[in-house]
Design a protein around this motif. Structure first.
Motif, PDB file in Angstrom:
ATOM      1  N   UNK A  69       0.834  -1.189   0.000  1.00  0.00           N
ATOM      2  CA  UNK A  69       0.000   0.000   0.000  1.00  0.00           C
ATOM      3  C   UNK A  69       0.875   1.247   0.000  1.00  0.00           C
ATOM      4  N   UNK A  70       0.377   2.329  -0.589  1.00  0.00           N
ATOM      5  CA  UNK A  70       1.086   3.598  -0.450  1.00  0.00           C
ATOM      6  C   UNK A  70       1.179   3.966   1.035  1.00  0.00           C
ATOM      7  N   UNK A  71       2.184   4.741   1.394  1.00  0.00           N
ATOM      8  CA  UNK A  71       2.429   5.064   2.801  1.00  0.00           C
ATOM      9  C   UNK A  71       1.209   5.635   3.510  1.00  0.00           C
ATOM     10  N   UNK A 118      -3.089   4.520   7.607  1.00  0.00           N
ATOM     11  CA  UNK A 118      -4.497   4.432   8.002  1.00  0.00           C
ATOM     12  C   UNK A 118      -4.829   3.020   8.472  1.00  0.00           C
ATOM     13  N   UNK A 119      -4.318   2.016   7.787  1.00  0.00           N
ATOM     14  CA  UNK A 119      -4.570   0.625   8.178  1.00  0.00           C
ATOM     15  C   UNK A 119      -3.904   0.335   9.519  1.00  0.00           C
ATOM     16  N   UNK A 124      -9.982  -4.236   8.886  1.00  0.00           N
ATOM     17  CA  UNK A 124     -10.102  -2.944   8.194  1.00  0.00           C
ATOM     18  C   UNK A 124     -10.223  -3.149   6.688  1.00  0.00           C
ATOM     19  N   UNK A 125      -9.371  -3.982   6.146  1.00  0.00           N
ATOM     20  CA  UNK A 125      -9.385  -4.231   4.699  1.00  0.00           C
ATOM     21  C   UNK A 125     -10.638  -5.006   4.304  1.00  0.00           C
ATOM     22  N   UNK A 126     -11.051  -5.961   5.124  1.00  0.00           N
ATOM     23  CA  UNK A 126     -12.283  -6.702   4.823  1.00  0.00           C
ATOM     24  C   UNK A 126     -13.467  -5.746   4.760  1.00  0.00           C
ATOM     25  N   UNK A 127     -13.543  -4.811   5.706  1.00  0.00           N
ATOM     26  CA  UNK A 127     -14.644  -3.845   5.693  1.00  0.00           C
ATOM     27  C   UNK A 127     -14.557  -2.934   4.473  1.00  0.00           C
ATOM     28  N   UNK A 128     -13.349  -2.559   4.067  1.00  0.00           N
ATOM     29  CA  UNK A 128     -13.193  -1.731   2.862  1.00  0.00           C
ATOM     30  C   UNK A 128     -13.691  -2.477   1.626  1.00  0.00           C
ATOM     31  N   UNK A 129     -13.399  -3.759   1.541  1.00  0.00           N
ATOM     32  CA  UNK A 129     -13.870  -4.559   0.400  1.00  0.00           C
ATOM     33  C   UNK A 129     -15.391  -4.676   0.443  1.00  0.00           C
TER      34      UNK A 129
END
Length: 92
Positions: free
Chosen positions: A9-11, A16-17, A26-31
């Motif tokens: 991921x970009x910095x 944020x993660x 966090x990523x699961x919720x974003x998806x």
């Protein structure tokens, strides 16, 4: 069942993660949010709405995030559980 991924991921996004603490959650919720957005776009297109202003999507996203924050507040959860328990006692 879960799958394991290695991502870059970009910095600014990585920070944020990290700040969230639970990268997988966090990523699961974003998806999931992206899936809801795609489903909404598809539903709108089915009724002839091809473009929705970005501001409206952002307003909806803020509303959902605020609702999620309220639902995840432990003190609020405790109060709601106490109210439900009281109602259950009254119905007996």
């Amino acid at each position: 069942m879960t799958a394991k991924f290695t991502i870059s991921l970009p910095d600014d996004l990585a920070e944020a993660v990290r700040a969230h603490g639970n990268a997988s959650g966090y990523i699961a919720e974003a998806v999931r949010m992206r899936q809801r957005l795609d489903a909404t776009r598809k539903a709108l297109a089915a009724v002839g709405v091809e473009e929705v202003p970005r501001e409206e999507y952002e307003r909806i996203a803020r509303s959902v995030a605020e609702a999620d924050a309220r639902r995840s507040d432990p003190e609020r959860r405790r109060r709601l559980d106490a109210r439900l328990a009281e109602l259950a006692r009254r119905e007996r």
